[in-house]
Design an enzyme around this catalytic site. Sequence first.
Site, mmCIF file in Angstrom:
data_model
loop_
_atom_site.group_PDB
_atom_site.id
_atom_site.type_symbol
_atom_site.label_atom_id
_atom_site.label_comp_id
_atom_site.label_asym_id
_atom_site.label_seq_id
_atom_site.Cartn_x
_atom_site.Cartn_y
_atom_site.Cartn_z
ATOM 1 N N SER A 78 0.805 -1.229 0.000
ATOM 2 C CA SER A 78 0.000 0.000 0.000
ATOM 3 C C SER A 78 0.834 1.272 0.000
ATOM 4 O O SER A 78 0.314 2.361 0.222
ATOM 5 C CB SER A 78 -0.932 -0.001 1.217
ATOM 6 O OG SER A 78 -1.819 -1.084 1.143
ATOM 7 N N VAL A 85 1.252 6.848 0.433
ATOM 8 C CA VAL A 85 0.461 5.810 1.085
ATOM 9 C C VAL A 85 -0.979 5.860 0.598
ATOM 10 O O VAL A 85 -1.567 6.937 0.494
ATOM 11 C CB VAL A 85 0.485 6.000 2.626
ATOM 12 C CG1 VAL A 85 -0.294 4.910 3.319
ATOM 13 C CG2 VAL A 85 1.913 6.045 3.140
ATOM 14 N N CYS A 86 -1.539 4.682 0.339
ATOM 15 C CA CYS A 86 -2.952 4.563 -0.026
ATOM 16 C C CYS A 86 -3.738 4.259 1.247
ATOM 17 O O CYS A 86 -3.575 3.197 1.847
ATOM 18 C CB CYS A 86 -3.129 3.434 -1.034
ATOM 19 S SG CYS A 86 -4.838 3.175 -1.520
ATOM 20 N N LEU A 87 -4.547 5.222 1.682
ATOM 21 C CA LEU A 87 -5.341 5.073 2.903
ATOM 22 C C LEU A 87 -6.817 5.289 2.602
ATOM 23 O O LEU A 87 -7.183 6.292 1.989
ATOM 24 C CB LEU A 87 -4.925 6.107 3.952
ATOM 25 C CG LEU A 87 -3.582 5.954 4.618
ATOM 26 C CD1 LEU A 87 -3.276 7.184 5.458
ATOM 27 C CD2 LEU A 87 -3.565 4.705 5.477
#
Length: 153
Positions: A78, A85-87
């Site tokens: 991720s 960052v993929c959140l």
Amino acid sequence: MTAAKRTAKELEDLQQELPPYLRDLTYNPTNVLEWHMLLLPERSPYNLKAFKLCITFPRAYPLMPPSVAFTTPIYHPSVDDSGQVCLAITSDENWNLHKKAYQVLDAVNTLVNHPESGEPLQLALAEELEKDPELFNRHAEEHTLENGVERPS
């Protein structure tokens, strides 16, 4: 309230009760919309070292979410090669003006301690995690030992 005032207040509150997984929370002296910190993951393989993070707030914060990037390389599906960052919490569908930076940082900590292959930024790492978790953990451990920052005692 402007983004600068809101982030300054959130920073002050967070510094008073810093979660155990964070250290050295500071901000850019010329820009309170840019924070730097050290993330101390609790779970293997990432708990062998620490990772530097940067959280950047847009001028429209809290109407728009902050972005988070690792400045220490991390082997994680991720997190892309540039550290972004993929959140889920910061997606357009999930963000609202009542969310705060500490919630974003909690989400980063959870993401690092519990890597998943869903919605990856690095497909090869997500596939490796799904098909061979032992191999993924071995590679993540090697990468962490090689690139991570020494954990403070």
